[in-house]
Design a protein around this motif. Structure first.
Motif, PDB file in Angstrom:
ATOM      1  N   UNK A 201       0.795  -1.156   0.167  1.00 39.92           N
ATOM      2  CA  UNK A 201      -0.060   0.083   0.127  1.00 39.92           C
ATOM      3  C   UNK A 201       0.306   1.693  -0.308  1.00 39.92           C
ATOM      4  N   UNK A 202       0.687   2.224  -0.476  1.00 42.54           N
ATOM      5  CA  UNK A 202       1.168   3.478  -0.420  1.00 42.54           C
ATOM      6  C   UNK A 202       1.589   3.595   0.753  1.00 42.54           C
ATOM      7  N   UNK A 203       2.713   5.367   0.932  1.00 41.64           N
ATOM      8  CA  UNK A 203       2.830   5.594   1.795  1.00 41.64           C
ATOM      9  C   UNK A 203       1.631   6.671   1.492  1.00 41.64           C
ATOM     10  N   UNK A 204       1.609   7.143   3.112  1.00 41.69           N
ATOM     11  CA  UNK A 204       0.615   9.011   2.023  1.00 41.69           C
ATOM     12  C   UNK A 204       1.329  10.242   2.500  1.00 41.69           C
ATOM     13  N   UNK A 205       2.164  10.522   2.616  1.00 45.21           N
ATOM     14  CA  UNK A 205       2.847  11.415   3.498  1.00 45.21           C
ATOM     15  C   UNK A 205       3.108  13.195   2.524  1.00 45.21           C
ATOM     16  N   UNK A 206       1.916  13.153   1.561  1.00 47.47           N
ATOM     17  CA  UNK A 206       1.900  14.104   0.566  1.00 47.47           C
ATOM     18  C   UNK A 206       0.766  15.183   1.275  1.00 47.47           C
ATOM     19  N   UNK A 207       0.608  16.289   0.607  1.00 47.67           N
ATOM     20  CA  UNK A 207      -0.629  16.924   1.109  1.00 47.67           C
ATOM     21  C   UNK A 207      -2.258  16.132   1.159  1.00 47.67           C
ATOM     22  N   UNK A 208      -2.890  16.299   1.843  1.00 44.94           N
ATOM     23  CA  UNK A 208      -4.594  15.766   1.734  1.00 44.94           C
ATOM     24  C   UNK A 208      -5.034  16.294   0.209  1.00 44.94           C
ATOM     25  N   UNK A 209      -4.867  16.945  -0.093  1.00 49.25           N
ATOM     26  CA  UNK A 209      -5.570  16.205  -1.434  1.00 49.25           C
ATOM     27  C   UNK A 209      -4.750  15.193  -1.841  1.00 49.25           C
ATOM     28  N   UNK A 210      -3.185  15.180  -1.867  1.00 52.16           N
ATOM     29  CA  UNK A 210      -2.606  14.246  -2.913  1.00 52.16           C
ATOM     30  C   UNK A 210      -2.304  13.122  -2.768  1.00 52.16           C
ATOM     31  N   UNK A 211      -2.665  12.979  -1.424  1.00 58.44           N
ATOM     32  CA  UNK A 211      -3.068  11.470  -0.015  1.00 58.44           C
ATOM     33  C   UNK A 211      -3.897  11.359  -0.795  1.00 58.44           C
ATOM     34  N   UNK A 212      -5.226  11.763  -1.009  1.00 59.50           N
ATOM     35  CA  UNK A 212      -5.916  11.042  -0.967  1.00 59.50           C
ATOM     36  C   UNK A 212      -6.447  11.129  -3.159  1.00 59.50           C
ATOM     37  N   UNK A 213      -5.510  11.831  -3.636  1.00 63.19           N
ATOM     38  CA  UNK A 213      -6.119  11.560  -4.997  1.00 63.19           C
ATOM     39  C   UNK A 213      -5.409  10.505  -5.553  1.00 63.19           C
ATOM     40  N   UNK A 214      -3.740  10.192  -4.806  1.00 62.12           N
ATOM     41  CA  UNK A 214      -3.611   8.836  -5.310  1.00 62.12           C
ATOM     42  C   UNK A 214      -3.904   7.694  -3.810  1.00 62.12           C
ATOM     43  N   UNK A 215      -4.540   7.681  -3.526  1.00 62.21           N
ATOM     44  CA  UNK A 215      -5.399   6.661  -2.914  1.00 62.21           C
ATOM     45  C   UNK A 215      -6.726   6.176  -3.242  1.00 62.21           C
ATOM     46  N   UNK A 216      -7.360   7.600  -3.879  1.00 63.33           N
ATOM     47  CA  UNK A 216      -8.098   6.870  -5.222  1.00 63.33           C
ATOM     48  C   UNK A 216      -8.004   6.479  -6.501  1.00 63.33           C
ATOM     49  N   UNK A 217      -6.544   6.631  -6.856  1.00 65.21           N
ATOM     50  CA  UNK A 217      -6.589   5.840  -7.610  1.00 65.21           C
ATOM     51  C   UNK A 217      -5.420   4.559  -8.063  1.00 65.21           C
ATOM     52  N   UNK A 218      -5.173   4.177  -6.578  1.00 68.12           N
ATOM     53  CA  UNK A 218      -4.973   3.292  -6.296  1.00 68.12           C
ATOM     54  C   UNK A 218      -6.212   1.646  -5.793  1.00 68.12           C
ATOM     55  N   UNK A 219      -7.027   2.843  -4.753  1.00 67.34           N
ATOM     56  CA  UNK A 219      -8.689   1.583  -4.808  1.00 67.34           C
ATOM     57  C   UNK A 219      -8.972   1.110  -6.102  1.00 67.34           C
ATOM     58  N   UNK A 220      -9.253   2.152  -7.302  1.00 70.35           N
ATOM     59  CA  UNK A 220     -10.059   1.695  -7.914  1.00 70.35           C
ATOM     60  C   UNK A 220      -9.719   2.068  -9.430  1.00 70.35           C
ATOM     61  N   UNK A 221      -8.631   0.913 -10.005  1.00 71.25           N
ATOM     62  CA  UNK A 221      -7.976   1.614 -10.721  1.00 71.25           C
ATOM     63  C   UNK A 221      -8.170   0.347 -10.879  1.00 71.25           C
ATOM     64  N   UNK A 222      -8.583  -0.623 -12.066  1.00 70.88           N
ATOM     65  CA  UNK A 222      -9.069  -1.592 -13.022  1.00 70.88           C
ATOM     66  C   UNK A 222     -10.853  -2.023 -12.262  1.00 70.88           C
ATOM     67  N   UNK A 223     -10.944  -1.023 -11.338  1.00 74.66           N
ATOM     68  CA  UNK A 223     -12.174  -2.001 -10.774  1.00 74.66           C
ATOM     69  C   UNK A 223     -13.653  -1.600 -11.649  1.00 74.66           C
ATOM     70  N   UNK A 224     -14.095  -2.414 -11.649  1.00 69.42           N
ATOM     71  CA  UNK A 224     -15.624  -2.462 -12.380  1.00 69.42           C
ATOM     72  C   UNK A 224     -16.576  -2.252 -11.396  1.00 69.42           C
ATOM     73  N   UNK A 225     -17.476  -1.284 -10.859  1.00 71.34           N
ATOM     74  CA  UNK A 225     -17.877  -1.222  -9.213  1.00 71.34           C
ATOM     75  C   UNK A 225     -19.728  -1.110 -10.143  1.00 71.34           C
ATOM     76  N   UNK A 226     -19.552  -2.848 -10.877  1.00 68.10           N
ATOM     77  CA  UNK A 226     -21.333  -2.805 -11.251  1.00 68.10           C
ATOM     78  C   UNK A 226     -22.026  -3.174 -10.713  1.00 68.10           C
ATOM     79  N   UNK A 227     -23.120  -3.896 -10.379  1.00 69.97           N
ATOM     80  CA  UNK A 227     -23.543  -4.824  -9.461  1.00 69.97           C
ATOM     81  C   UNK A 227     -23.188  -5.408  -9.655  1.00 69.97           C
ATOM     82  N   UNK A 228     -23.244  -6.876  -8.704  1.00 66.24           N
ATOM     83  CA  UNK A 228     -22.612  -8.528  -9.221  1.00 66.24           C
ATOM     84  C   UNK A 228     -24.316  -9.414  -8.905  1.00 66.24           C
ATOM     85  N   UNK A 229     -24.251 -10.103  -9.777  1.00 67.27           N
ATOM     86  CA  UNK A 229     -25.157 -10.576 -10.024  1.00 67.27           C
ATOM     87  C   UNK A 229     -24.989 -11.515 -10.741  1.00 67.27           C
ATOM     88  N   UNK A 230     -25.637 -13.030  -9.760  1.00 66.89           N
ATOM     89  CA  UNK A 230     -25.220 -14.046 -10.500  1.00 66.89           C
ATOM     90  C   UNK A 230     -23.652 -14.655 -10.766  1.00 66.89           C
TER      91      UNK A 230
END
Length: 502
Positions: A1-30
């Motif tokens: 996991x990334x070390x979040x040692x930047x500004x608040x905005x930088x931390x969260x931009x990096x974290x959002x990119x890490x957490x959502x990269x390549x993930x499809x947040x659709x419905x999960x059915x069958x």
């Protein structure tokens, strides 16, 4: 996991990119991640910086229909054919997959709810522990053989309902997933789950991590808004049992919808929980515990200890320790070591602010906090830990659930007055009692109208102890083996016994 040692905005931009990269947040059915039938999406926000996290499928009645069909087919098929031991093995394998991805689930929880990363991790770990607990307890369920005399034989089967619906709150996504879906599946049911629109991401990922472990259709997730997907779940005639956690007004609507089909419901609703400190208590320990009881998770917990009832003889001593403990709580970036991050979403922040202003108007005194922090935090939905003194039991702030980092100090003179104030709301979920007198502790536990009483501690719900409310705080119990009983229905079987003579 990334070390979040930047500004608040930088931390969260990096974290959002890490957490959502390549993930499809659709419905999960069958067993598949799919778009909403309408093709529409919505975007929950990161409350620390007020920016969108990801596009999420916006489900509605059509998507719930599809989820219910998949759940019913799975119940009638492979899942329904498994023994309790076999279901337990599958659930433990899923729990292991969740543990292997704990960092990812915790990061998503922090980004969508705003809770500190360590707290999001603890919540996810506890939710997984509940899945494991239910898997083990379900395997030990054996039915009953009552004694009905010599001329008959009777036994009681405990059978699952079938396809069930769970509507989850935003404050503890993975924890409440473990509470509700874990119990439903362990008891032999299948699930159609509606995540909160403010915090669906971790739940979608948890469902995706069940791929290849749980049979297709056993666990389905339909994202969306409460008045669309949520209403479709609560009113669907293909679901045989419902469980909801949230506010009292919405709980009433869920119950009304379920009534049309006489669908049984479990409701875990609000709380305005008393924290009673008697004069013989360890005052310093009680004060430090009180600060955690009301401010943990930013006060966004139905079991928060928000009404501090302090014996008048120890009020000054208690406040000295308690206000120091409140002042020690840091507010800041939840990706760092702050005790308290932002509130979950903008409208909720505005509601908390309205209650703080109401407290001032009612004549209560602000002893700490009462404002939004400035500087870098002003872009997010932050609010200072807030304490009101000079509160009387008739004030609205002493009776209505704020669901934020706000606590209210009242005093009492006698045991009887303490119990009267403690019971003087429409709620009855939890209560804290601090005393060194064993008789007083047991009497208070009996006299206070709440589903959980915690003596000389706060937050005592662990796997094995039932959790639920009295009065308007809800119906039914979760967390203990009682939760499995909520998800099964008894069937009595009677056989006449003939004379055994040849």
């Amino acid at each position: 996991m990334t070390d979040y040692d930047g500004t608040l905005q930088e931390n969260h931009e990096a974290a959002i990119a890490e957490a959502t990269d390549g993930v499809d947040f659709g419905n999960y059915i069958d067993g598949e991640t799919v778009d909403a039938a309408s093709g529409e999406t919505f975007s929950p926000e990161d409350p620390a910086v007020g920016v969108a996290l990801a596009d999420v499928a916006r489900g509605d009645e059509a998507d719930v229909d599809r989820g219910v069909s998949a759940a019913r087919n799975a119940f009638d098929g492979e899942w329904g054919d498994l023994t309790a031991m076999e279901r337990g093995d599958a659930l433990r394998e899923w729990a292991a997959a969740l543990r292997d991805n704990l960092d990812e689930l915790a990061l998503l929880g922090t980004l969508e709810v705003g809770k500190p990363l360590y707290a999001a991790r603890a919540d996810a770990e506890t939710g997984i522990a509940f899945i494991e607990y239910y898997a083990s307890v379900a395997a030990a369920q054996e039915g009953r053989v009552p004694d009905v005399g010599d001329d008959s034989f009777a036994y009681v089967r405990e059978e699952p309902y079938g396809a069930t619906g769970q509507i989850l709150p935003w404050n503890y996504p993975i924890l409440l997933l473990g509470w509700k879906v874990g119990a439903a599946l362990a008891a032999g049911n299948t699930s159609v789950t509606k995540p909160p629109e403010q915090a669906p991401l971790a739940i979608v990922r948890a469902a995706q991590l069940s791929k290849g472990i749980l049979p297709d259709g056993v666990f389905n997730v339909v994202n969306g808004y409460g008045d669309e997907a949520g209403a479709a779940v609560s009113s669907h005639d293909g679901l045989n049992k419902l469980s909801f956690t949230g506010s009292v007004p919405v709980g009433r609507e869920v119950m009304r919808s379920a009534a049309d089909d006489v669908t049984p419901v479990t409701l875990e609703l609000g709380g305005k929980n008393p924290f009673v400190v008697f004069p013989d208590a360890d005052v310093e320990e009680a004060a430090e515990t009180a600060a955690v009881a009301g401010l943990y998770n930013n006060g966004q917990s139905c079991d928060s200890g928000t009404r501090l009832l302090i014996h008048e003889d120890i009020e000054t001593e208690f406040l000295d320790h308690y206000l120091d403990a409140v002042a020690d709580r840091s507010v800041g970036d939840p990706l760092q070591d702050a005790n308290q991050g932002p509130l979950c979403y903008r409208e909720h922040l505005e509601k908390v602010e309205e209650y703080v202003e109401l407290g001032r108007e009612e004549g209560a005194t602000v002893l700490a906090g009462g404002e939004r922090p400035e500087g870098d935090l002003s872009a997010g939905y932050y609010f200072e830990p807030t304490v009101f003194g000079d509160v009387t039991p008739d004030m609205r702030i002493a009776n209505e659930e704020v669901f934020g980092p706000v606590q209210f100090v009242m005093t009492f003179e006698s045991y009887e007055e303490a119990v009267e104030i403690a019971n003087g709301t429409e709620y009855g979920l939890t209560a804290g009692v601090f005393t060194e007198n064993a008789s007083r502790a047991h009497r208070a536990a009996a006299d206070i109208q709440a589903g959980s009483i915690w003596v000389n501690q706060y937050f005592g719900t662990v796997p094995g102890t039932p959790f639920g409310g009295f009065k308007n705080s809800g119906i039914g119990r979760e967390c203990g083996k009682d939760a499995l009983e909520e998800y099964t229905q008894d069937k009595s079987v009677h056989l006449a016994l003939d004379d055994p003579a040849l």
